[in-house]
Design a protein around this motif. Sequence first.
Motif, PDB file in Angstrom:
ATOM      1  N   PHE B  34       0.840  -1.204   0.000  1.00 16.83           N
ATOM      2  CA  PHE B  34       0.000   0.000   0.000  1.00 16.83           C
ATOM      3  C   PHE B  34       0.876   1.255   0.000  1.00 16.83           C
ATOM      4  O   PHE B  34       0.555   2.250  -0.652  1.00 16.83           O
ATOM      5  N   TYR B  39      -3.422   2.779  -2.485  1.00 12.84           N
ATOM      6  CA  TYR B  39      -4.534   1.861  -2.327  1.00 12.84           C
ATOM      7  C   TYR B  39      -5.040   1.312  -3.657  1.00 12.84           C
ATOM      8  O   TYR B  39      -5.261   0.112  -3.809  1.00 12.84           O
ATOM      9  N   GLU B  66     -10.396  -3.659   1.401  1.00 11.29           N
ATOM     10  CA  GLU B  66     -10.433  -2.562   2.377  1.00 11.29           C
ATOM     11  C   GLU B  66     -10.205  -3.055   3.804  1.00 11.29           C
ATOM     12  O   GLU B  66      -9.689  -2.320   4.641  1.00 11.29           O
ATOM     13  N   PHE B  69      -6.542  -3.327   4.066  1.00 11.87           N
ATOM     14  CA  PHE B  69      -6.022  -1.966   4.198  1.00 11.87           C
ATOM     15  C   PHE B  69      -6.207  -1.467   5.634  1.00 11.87           C
ATOM     16  O   PHE B  69      -5.306  -0.853   6.215  1.00 11.87           O
ATOM     17  N   VAL B  73      -3.374  -0.090   7.982  1.00 14.42           N
ATOM     18  CA  VAL B  73      -3.424   1.263   8.552  1.00 14.42           C
ATOM     19  C   VAL B  73      -3.312   1.192  10.068  1.00 14.42           C
ATOM     20  O   VAL B  73      -2.588   1.973  10.688  1.00 14.42           O
ATOM     21  N   VAL B 119      -0.202   6.194   4.482  1.00 12.24           N
ATOM     22  CA  VAL B 119      -1.635   6.124   4.782  1.00 12.24           C
ATOM     23  C   VAL B 119      -2.340   7.391   4.308  1.00 12.24           C
ATOM     24  O   VAL B 119      -3.406   7.334   3.684  1.00 12.24           O
ATOM     25  N   SER B 122      -2.744   7.436   0.524  1.00 12.47           N
ATOM     26  CA  SER B 122      -3.834   6.565   0.066  1.00 12.47           C
ATOM     27  C   SER B 122      -5.188   7.183   0.380  1.00 12.47           C
ATOM     28  O   SER B 122      -6.109   7.153  -0.440  1.00 12.47           O
ATOM     29  N   ALA B 123      -5.313   7.772   1.577  1.00 13.23           N
ATOM     30  CA  ALA B 123      -6.607   8.317   1.993  1.00 13.23           C
ATOM     31  C   ALA B 123      -6.996   9.533   1.162  1.00 13.23           C
ATOM     32  O   ALA B 123      -8.173   9.761   0.895  1.00 13.23           O
ATOM     33  N   ASN B 126      -8.013   8.088  -2.510  1.00 13.80           N
ATOM     34  CA  ASN B 126      -9.062   7.091  -2.734  1.00 13.80           C
ATOM     35  C   ASN B 126     -10.133   7.162  -1.643  1.00 13.80           C
ATOM     36  O   ASN B 126      -9.815   7.177  -0.445  1.00 13.80           O
ATOM     37  N   THR B 128     -12.452   4.963  -0.630  1.00 16.09           N
ATOM     38  CA  THR B 128     -12.549   3.795   0.251  1.00 16.09           C
ATOM     39  C   THR B 128     -11.461   3.846   1.308  1.00 16.09           C
ATOM     40  O   THR B 128     -11.717   3.601   2.501  1.00 16.09           O
ATOM     41  N   ALA B 129     -10.249   4.192   0.869  1.00 19.06           N
ATOM     42  CA  ALA B 129      -9.145   4.307   1.811  1.00 19.06           C
ATOM     43  C   ALA B 129      -9.417   5.436   2.810  1.00 19.06           C
ATOM     44  O   ALA B 129      -9.115   5.315   4.000  1.00 19.06           O
TER      45      ALA B 129
END
Lengths: 217, 217
Positions: B34, B39, B66, B69, B73, B119, B122-123, B126, B128-129
């Motif tokens: 990741f 993500y 997820e 993930f 996370v 993290v 990715s957040a 995306n 979902t992330a």
Amino acid sequence: MTEPPRRRGRPARAGVAEGPGSRERIVAAARAEFAGRGYDRASIRAIARGAGVDPALVHHYFGPKERLFAAAVEASLAPALGAPEALLEGAPEGLAERLTRFFLGIWESPVTREPLLAVVRSAVANETAAAVFRDLVSARLMLPIANGLDVPDARLRAELAAAHLVGVALLRHVIKVEPLASADPTQLIALVTPALHHHLTAADGAQPTTSESSQPG
Amino acid sequence: MTEPPRRRGRPARAGVAEGPGSRERIVAAARAEFAGRGYDRASIRAIARGAGVDPALVHHYFGPKERLFAAAVEASLAPALGAPEALLEGAPEGLAERLTRFFLGIWESPVTREPLLAVVRSAVANETAAAVFRDLVSARLMLPIANGLDVPDARLRAELAAAHLVGVALLRHVIKVEPLASADPTQLIALVTPALHHHLTAADGAQPTTSESSQPG
């Protein structure tokens, strides 16, 4: 996915000096491409196609990809980049509230939020994009505001104020953490303004805890 | 880049209940994948390969992407997620400084910064992330701290404090805007603490500008 019409042979050089508005069309196409695919995956060829011009014209106007990205970012940030002068007019005591109201306001409307979001996503994902974003925001937003402050470490304090506003926008509009994501904008402005006021005026607002609480526990 | 040993034919189902430590190896491989690819582009197959297990075992332990993930996370945020209890101990007047010192401190060392950065990237990229990140941080970080505050709108105020810290980390370590990027951590803590103190105590620190400056100008 439809294949665009292609000229045969090498690109016609005459086409490089194409008609009026092509620069603006390229910037608009670049904004869409960077927003949709991010800095890394954005393609000059797709931008040229979107603008209806030859890729050579894109290079002719903008040179390498980061210069084109800079132009796209500048267009996306236009509402914010024009602000410092107007915000610095008026009483200094009101600056924190004017900044907070203005900056959080830009993020409230999808029309001004989406381009900002796209820029932030690219800047967080890619170091070249981050550098472009940083240089533009430093020179056009942070520096004018810092120059308008009458405090020590003005530059650093202006950046801390900006950091607070950026963080609020991020948690509210990107991470969407509740209750911040649904909070009333008026309440947010009222809560954030005094924190910004502290940074911008160096009035040590709340009790100075720093010296006291650093005793060994 | 060396190809791991592969079993021939279809994955051995018996392998699904593989030996001790495989769960931890999967989480470690997931964090690396990741972090390296984000993500969107992270692949379960690559994670399984990195952990030296069958992809079926990854699914057996974690279900959809997820959930894997979320586990990654949680491991990456472990230094932060364990903090609220300790931070809430001690005098309330010192909470703002303890929070500021702790949170900015996590970002100072590359060892704890890099997983956080991965993290956040990715957040931001995306949804979902972002949702996984939000739910974890809300439940494990924001809520305990808000519950420890004795102010109206405690949840919102805890989030505004967090927003400030996140914004500082972003401008300092991701966008790297100067002078914030090179500022001395001790100075940063001294400057940010009073702003956080305002949020966490509802002490309207600096002069209340909100009501006065909203007169029509």
